[in-house]
Design an enzyme around this catalytic site. Structure first.
Site, short mmCIF file in Angstrom:
data_model
loop_
_atom_site.label_atom_id
_atom_site.label_comp_id
_atom_site.label_asym_id
_atom_site.label_seq_id
_atom_site.Cartn_x
_atom_site.Cartn_y
_atom_site.Cartn_z
CG HIS A 1 65.80 10.38 56.70
ND1 HIS A 1 66.53 10.10 55.56
CD2 HIS A 1 65.81 9.23 57.44
CE1 HIS A 1 66.94 8.84 55.60
NE2 HIS A 1 66.53 8.30 56.73
CB SER B 1 66.02 4.85 56.22
OG SER B 1 67.02 5.64 56.82
#
Length: 298
Positions: free
Chosen positions: A194, A94
């Site tokens: 996400h 991430s």
């Protein structure tokens, strides 16, 4: 030996992480620079031991977490480079993908600080959906439930025994009632990261990235959106643009790394989140941790 440097994202932050690196070169200068851009004392935020009443000085606030993690990781990796260490390739989870791109010289420290300010603000303002961690489950059952229940996706496919889901609060509740697992834990986050819930902020982030020059990487980068080795700056840009509204495919990233029979994974960051995932998911792989000025080696 193949050496993979990996950089963690949100969830790996901890109080005291700036103190662990304060005597390394550039620490004061970099924290001061970023603190001016963010208009708050980021070093102090990393060190607050009491529960902050103001969310603007809370390390666990996305606005602070992302930049503080990047600062710690970038200072550690540059200290390793100065000692002559270098990876075969890099990957980040991430937020850690931005650190990986910095490590590979795709863009500058200053660009990263500005980019993370934009990214964290967009994510905080998303305001839709929620997230939950699922630990110890049957993969087939999970996949079937994700397909069956609307408004839910696998946001972080971390390993064969741990995933993070993103979706509406109702969808997460529905799945929690049906799945057999060891733990189902709702996360205290500001949105369904996400996932398609991030389509609007992701679109704004893509527009912002058009201003950033992506240089040729010094070594290949594995992205979250497409876990394969990449040295094309244009492709790396496309992958970063798509990262915010698509899942982090970390299990596949580890499987890709494991194709190297003589592999050494080095996690660079304040804690051992990725090291723990690697130890549980992979066999016969050397894993090291670099998290303070006391251990600039592996």
């Amino acid at each position: 030996m193949t050496v993979a440097w990996v950089f963690p994202g949100q969830g790996s932050q901890k109080i005291g992480m700036a103190k662990q690196i304060e005597n390394l070169p550039n620490t004061k200068e970099r924290f001061n620079y970023a603190s001016e851009i963010f208009e708050r004392n980021l070093f102090e935020i990393c060190e607050l031991n009491t529960e902050p009443t103001n969310p603007l000085i809370d390390l666990n606030n996305t606005r602070n977490t992302q930049i503080c993690l990047f600062l710690v990781e970038s200072i550690l990796l540059d200290a390793l480079k100065k000692k002559g260490f270098k990876p075969t390739y890099v990957a980040g989870h991430s937020l850690g993908e931005i650190t990986a791109l910095y490590c590979a010289d795709v863009f500058s420290f200053e660009d990263c600080v500005s980019l993370i300010k934009e990214r964290s603000q967009l994510m905080v303002n998303s305001g839709e959906g929620s997230m939950a961690a699922v630990i110890g489950f049957d993969r087939n059952q999970l996949d079937l439930l994700v397909q069956k229940i609307d408004d839910i996706v696998i946001a972080n496919d971390n390993s064969s025994s741990q995933v993070v889901l993103s979706g509406s609060a109702e969808a997460l509740d529905d799945l929690s009632r049906e799945i057999s697992c060891k733990r189902f834990l709702k996360l205290n986050v500001s949105g369904a990261f996400h996932s398609p819930f991030m389509n609007e902020p992701s679109s704004k982030f893509s527009e912002y990235l058009k201003q950033i020059k992506f240089n040729n990487p010094s070594f290949p980068v594995i992205s979250n959106y497409e876990p394969s080795l990449c040295s094309d700056p244009n492709e790396l840009k496309i992958r970063l643009e798509k990262q915010m509204c698509n899942g982090v495919r970390w299990r596949e990233t580890m499987d890709l790394m494991a194709k190297d029979t003589d592999l050494h994974i080095v996690e660079i960051g304040p804690s051992n989140v990725l090291s723990g995932l690697g130890k549980r998911h992979l066999k016969d792989v050397k894993i090291s941790q670099v998290s303070s000025s006391d251990q600039i080696s592996y």
